[in-house]
Design a protein around this motif. Structure first.
Motif, PDB file in Angstrom:
ATOM      1  N   ALA A 153       1.562  43.031 -30.896  1.00 53.15           N
ATOM      2  CA  ALA A 153       0.322  43.781 -30.636  1.00 53.15           C
ATOM      3  C   ALA A 153       0.578  45.282 -30.717  1.00 53.15           C
ATOM      4  CB  ALA A 153      -0.247  43.400 -29.263  1.00 53.15           C
ATOM      5  N   ASP A 154       1.738  45.709 -30.192  1.00 56.65           N
ATOM      6  CA  ASP A 154       2.125  47.117 -30.306  1.00 56.65           C
ATOM      7  C   ASP A 154       2.113  47.576 -31.764  1.00 56.65           C
ATOM      8  OD1 ASP A 154       2.577  48.025 -27.790  1.00 56.65           O
ATOM      9  OD2 ASP A 154       4.749  48.228 -28.006  1.00 56.65           O
TER      10      ASP A 154
ATOM     11  N   THR B 174       2.200  39.786 -40.695  1.00 59.36           N
ATOM     12  CA  THR B 174       2.377  40.470 -41.975  1.00 59.36           C
ATOM     13  C   THR B 174       1.817  41.882 -41.852  1.00 59.36           C
ATOM     14  OG1 THR B 174       0.218  39.789 -42.811  1.00 59.36           O
ATOM     15  CG2 THR B 174       2.090  38.327 -43.254  1.00 59.36           C
ATOM     16  N   TRP B 175       2.254  42.760 -42.715  1.00 57.24           N
ATOM     17  CA  TRP B 175       1.655  44.094 -42.799  1.00 57.24           C
ATOM     18  C   TRP B 175       1.682  44.533 -44.250  1.00 57.24           C
ATOM     19  CZ3 TRP B 175       5.935  46.656 -44.505  1.00 57.24           C
ATOM     20  CH2 TRP B 175       7.184  46.278 -44.002  1.00 57.24           C
TER      21      TRP B 175
ATOM     22  N   ASN C 174      -6.960  34.809 -41.582  1.00 53.86           N
ATOM     23  CA  ASN C 174      -5.500  34.772 -41.471  1.00 53.86           C
ATOM     24  C   ASN C 174      -4.804  34.768 -42.830  1.00 53.86           C
ATOM     25  OD1 ASN C 174      -3.569  35.013 -39.438  1.00 53.86           O
ATOM     26  ND2 ASN C 174      -3.024  32.849 -39.488  1.00 53.86           N
TER      27      ASN C 174
ATOM     28  N   LEU D 175       4.487  38.293 -28.458  1.00 58.08           N
ATOM     29  CA  LEU D 175       3.141  38.705 -28.863  1.00 58.08           C
ATOM     30  C   LEU D 175       2.836  40.137 -28.437  1.00 58.08           C
ATOM     31  CD1 LEU D 175       0.413  38.025 -30.139  1.00 58.08           C
ATOM     32  CD2 LEU D 175      -0.285  37.026 -27.943  1.00 58.08           C
TER      33      LEU D 175
ATOM     34  N   GLU E  75      10.007  45.661 -25.466  1.00 57.09           N
ATOM     35  CA  GLU E  75       9.700  44.368 -24.859  1.00 57.09           C
ATOM     36  C   GLU E  75      10.960  43.521 -24.663  1.00 57.09           C
ATOM     37  OE1 GLU E  75       6.852  43.779 -23.545  1.00 57.09           O
ATOM     38  OE2 GLU E  75       7.161  41.664 -23.027  1.00 57.09           O
TER      39      GLU E  75
ATOM     40  N   VAL F 174      -1.302  36.545 -38.569  1.00 57.67           N
ATOM     41  CA  VAL F 174      -0.461  36.451 -37.373  1.00 57.67           C
ATOM     42  C   VAL F 174      -0.242  34.977 -37.057  1.00 57.67           C
ATOM     43  CG1 VAL F 174      -0.276  36.943 -34.904  1.00 57.67           C
ATOM     44  CG2 VAL F 174      -1.361  38.610 -36.408  1.00 57.67           C
TER      45      VAL F 174
ATOM     46  N   ILE G 272       0.637  46.118 -34.389  1.00 51.44           N
ATOM     47  CA  ILE G 272      -0.708  46.044 -34.982  1.00 51.44           C
ATOM     48  C   ILE G 272      -1.491  47.323 -34.657  1.00 51.44           C
ATOM     49  CG2 ILE G 272      -2.929  44.827 -34.912  1.00 51.44           C
ATOM     50  CD1 ILE G 272      -1.256  42.244 -34.236  1.00 51.44           C
ATOM     51  N   THR G 273      -1.386  47.751 -33.403  1.00 49.83           N
ATOM     52  CA  THR G 273      -2.064  48.981 -32.978  1.00 49.83           C
ATOM     53  C   THR G 273      -1.558  50.183 -33.783  1.00 49.83           C
ATOM     54  OG1 THR G 273      -2.291  48.063 -30.767  1.00 49.83           O
ATOM     55  CG2 THR G 273      -2.555  50.425 -30.979  1.00 49.83           C
TER      56      THR G 273
ATOM     57  N   ARG H 108     -13.578  49.964 -41.850  1.00 44.90           N
ATOM     58  CA  ARG H 108     -13.134  48.682 -41.337  1.00 44.90           C
ATOM     59  C   ARG H 108     -13.667  48.370 -39.943  1.00 44.90           C
ATOM     60  NH1 ARG H 108      -7.170  47.601 -43.653  1.00 44.90           N
ATOM     61  NH2 ARG H 108      -7.605  48.368 -45.744  1.00 44.90           N
TER      62      ARG H 108
ATOM     63  N   ILE I 118      -0.194  50.156 -36.770  1.00 41.11           N
ATOM     64  CA  ILE I 118      -0.531  50.069 -38.194  1.00 41.11           C
ATOM     65  C   ILE I 118      -1.975  50.505 -38.434  1.00 41.11           C
ATOM     66  CG2 ILE I 118      -0.910  48.362 -40.046  1.00 41.11           C
ATOM     67  CD1 ILE I 118       1.870  47.258 -39.265  1.00 41.11           C
ATOM     68  N   ARG I 119      -2.809  50.402 -37.393  1.00 45.33           N
ATOM     69  CA  ARG I 119      -4.164  50.951 -37.498  1.00 45.33           C
ATOM     70  C   ARG I 119      -4.118  52.475 -37.599  1.00 45.33           C
ATOM     71  NH1 ARG I 119      -8.903  51.891 -39.098  1.00 45.33           N
ATOM     72  NH2 ARG I 119     -10.707  50.976 -38.057  1.00 45.33           N
TER      73      ARG I 119
ATOM     74  N   THR J 253      -2.898  47.253 -43.161  1.00 41.95           N
ATOM     75  CA  THR J 253      -3.588  46.058 -42.671  1.00 41.95           C
ATOM     76  C   THR J 253      -2.596  45.039 -42.125  1.00 41.95           C
ATOM     77  OG1 THR J 253      -5.118  46.322 -44.518  1.00 41.95           O
ATOM     78  CG2 THR J 253      -5.235  44.234 -43.301  1.00 41.95           C
ATOM     79  N   VAL J 254      -2.948  44.460 -40.987  1.00 42.69           N
ATOM     80  CA  VAL J 254      -2.274  43.233 -40.555  1.00 42.69           C
ATOM     81  C   VAL J 254      -3.291  42.119 -40.728  1.00 42.69           C
ATOM     82  CG1 VAL J 254      -1.182  41.991 -38.651  1.00 42.69           C
ATOM     83  CG2 VAL J 254      -0.817  44.464 -38.925  1.00 42.69           C
TER      84      VAL J 254
ATOM     85  N   ASP K 271       8.095  39.016 -24.293  1.00 42.22           N
ATOM     86  CA  ASP K 271       6.888  38.429 -24.871  1.00 42.22           C
ATOM     87  C   ASP K 271       6.736  38.887 -26.325  1.00 42.22           C
ATOM     88  OD1 ASP K 271       4.218  37.918 -25.618  1.00 42.22           O
ATOM     89  OD2 ASP K 271       3.539  38.010 -23.539  1.00 42.22           O
TER      90      ASP K 271
END
Lengths: 412, 412
Positions: free
Chosen positions: B243-244, B284-285, A272, B239, B313, B267, B246-247, A235, B249-250, B263-264, B237
């Motif tokens: 972002a936390d 989504t995830w 998206n 977002l 947050e 957004v 998303i990181t 990816r 889930i990688r 995968t995300v 915040d």
């Protein structure tokens, strides 16, 4: 000696303007050059004509009206702000400064006070920058920071051109959108939009300057693949790179300065879709600080983080500058006038930097300038929960009026 | 002994269908129930009628045609896939399986082969799920996974109802959208949409099952404030919290399994303005793995990470399930038929799990099922760069045909 404005009429006028574009949530939705903007401009025109004043509208829709002074050679004092709002924003942001200026003119008329310098009220076009960019567009054109013809061509997200919308609402005037003479000073009353006055239990902020800011955007280009059969090591996920940078931008300010802030406000993800690995993500970032050096360091950190994130995820990237505003130190003459007025009126006050940009920041490049801040409850603005007590609004307006009088009729 | 399909005619037929909704970029834009979908359905009808077959269209637009066998009591073998495409998708995804089935029927006719069991071709309505959700809608209704009337009411993003669009293109048939009898087996040829066959230098994938997946979404609720005057420690915040996650889930898949993916893809940021701290972010995830336990663990990790990110947050949060699909193990009878055919034909092959969902996954709940995979160059699909060589397409179609023959005329 101070001249008090009429508190009841001032509050009633604030409430009156808040009905034009008022939302069910108690806020204001009065985007630049919308029907609501036309309506509030017509309303302001009526108020000024009731005072016997002539309204001038310039080519960019900025509205002015002058109350002459006793000295025909004296340069005018400019007082005002903006009547446009954020989408579903609050009723104080901008309007407080225009209504404060209007009440100053009404009070002078009531009390039959003739100032030495003329006093001019202004309503700047599109301060918010939410429908058309950039923010502070009207004052920026007026001081020559932006080119009139270029700004005419800016479009909203439906593709409507600024100039067409300006024509449509009937506010494309004949007066050139630039100063016709020197100005003695410019003063603007505005809500703080931050929490410091409330935290320090002050009613009035004497604004000594405006922080500088840098806005940029990073775009990451990865590969759009089906989220199921594509192994993790295959990816190149543009969104993962963006998330890395968002996380870092939360951290960068704490390494730089006490009042440094950094924000990612906008993210666009393509395509998206829940089932597709994102291949293009654009994210904006912005930093503010009273020190231009710190702002520059923060920007360099954002670019460096973008590069590292792109490398980690194996995606392409680019960044662009969106806007840069140097920090501003307001003129002593104007800061002293605001300070003197607040002290004379016996209001608890403190000197403060503005964390947000304002039309006053543009004007300071052209003439001596300062601002008066009223406290924002919990620091909130740009949403319907924005709140400032009528008591604090009144104290701000009274400080504005008396600071303007100090400059317009100097005591030897 | 194997029966070869006609390679030239097969390739010509693939090219013919690719012209219906073909894009300038060499891909296919043939959304479910669009004019292009009607056109390709009319084209398929012509091809089948040319073979002397009668086309049945069910209430949900699924298209069938049966070539009778020699044993009037034998259950039919169902062979096919789908003719709809992703927006600006590729020319192989789906169409390869329908054209492969069509060539099987043509070959039987050419060679005058009578199978013991009937062979039925199928074109499922809306496999892609890009215009109307969910994906695999037609096969889902047919096996009773979804309710017909409910699915009729699904709408595209312009508000068009599924049932109205189905009527409009003339493919709302009279046959009940459910099996009218038992089926002996179902086989589907499809492109892999992942890189494994290419990496292992194989021409044919013998598909033993489909990974399970879990789709969910987390929404964070923070506070929308002006990005300038709001100190970092005053912020909530939404977002940053997203972002936390998303990181994370990688990272999660690498702690769980060799073939786990996460995968995300989507957004949504509100208000999504460069100058406002985001107050509402939905992301989504999704996770996939051959093991349902691993998928469940991954989902629990995503929820736990959402909770931790929200706490860090200071934002509110909630999560919801979007879709869950259990992993599928295909029937030995069908896997063995595909394996035997590929071996007999002398094609380099390997057994493989499908990382994507397919109509075959639905059918496996109703009858014995398997799939044949053709390699996807660089694992790409769902975009115009999707590519499988004609050689590999042909090998896939030949494997499909001979696997179907093995089941339709069993050798004692």
């Amino acid at each position: 000696m101070t001249v008090p404005i009429d508190r009841d009429r001032f509050v009633a006028t604030m409430q009156e303007q808040a009905e034009i574009g008022g939302t069910e949530g108690g806020g204001l939705h009065r985007l630049a050059l919308s029907d609501e903007d036309r309506e509030v401009r017509d309303w302001l025109t009526d108020q000024l004509e009731d005072l016997g004043l002539t309204v001038r509208v310039d080519e960019f829709g900025n509205m002015f009206a002058r109350r002459e002074g006793t000295d025909p050679d004296a340069a005018p004092v400019l007082v005002g702000s903006h009547l446009d709002s954020q989408p579903y924003g609050g009723i104080y942001d901008g309007a407080l400064g225009v209504v404060g200026a209007l009440e100053l003119l009404r009070t002078l008329e009531d009390e039959d006070i003739r100032t030495e310098h003329p006093i001019e009220i202004v309503n700047w076009t599109n301060e918010e920058g939410s429908r058309f960019q950039p923010a502070m567009q009207g004052s920026g054109v007026w001081i020559g920071e932006h080119d009139l013809e270029e700004q005419y061509e800016t479009t909203d997200e439906d593709g409507n051109r600024f100039v067409d919308e300006l024509e449509r609402i009937g506010y494309r005037g004949d007066v050139p959108a630039e100063p016709q003479e020197e100005y003695e000073a410019a003063l603007e009353l505005h809500i703080e939009q931050g929490p410091y006055l409330e935290l320090d239990d002050k009613s009035v902020g004497v604004v000594t300057g405006v922080v500088g800011f840098y806005w940029g955007a990073t775009t990451f280009y990865g590969e759009a693949d089906h989220s199921g059969p594509t192994p993790m090591h295959y990816r190149n996920d543009a969104l993962v790179a963006a998330a890395d940078v968002i996380t870092q931008i939360r951290r960068i300010p704490s390494t730089l300065g006490e009042r440094t802030v950094g924000t990612v406000g906008y993210v666009d993800v393509e395509p998206n879709s829940i089932n597709i690995i994102p291949d293009e993500v654009t994210m904006t970032w912005g930093f503010r600080d009273p020190s231009d050096d710190v702002v520059e360091q923060a920007k360099e950190r954002a670019v460096a983080e973008s590069e590292m994130a792109a490398e980690r995820e194996g995606v392409d990237w680019e960044w662009e500058k969106r806007m840069r505003s140097e920090s501003v130190d307001f003129a002593d003459k104007c800061v002293d006038a605001v300070q003197g007025a607040a002290d004379d009126l016996g209001y608890d006050n403190e000197q403060i930097y503005s964390g947000a940009g304002h039309d006053a920041a543009h004007l300071s490049k052209f003439c001596d300038t300062s601002m008066v801040f009223a406290p924002s409850e919990d620091g909130k603005s740009h949403n319907e929960d924005e709140y400032t007590s009528w008591e604090d609004c009144y104290k701000g307006a009274n400080t504005l009026a008396n600071a303007a009088l100090r400059i317009a009729t100097p005591v030897e």
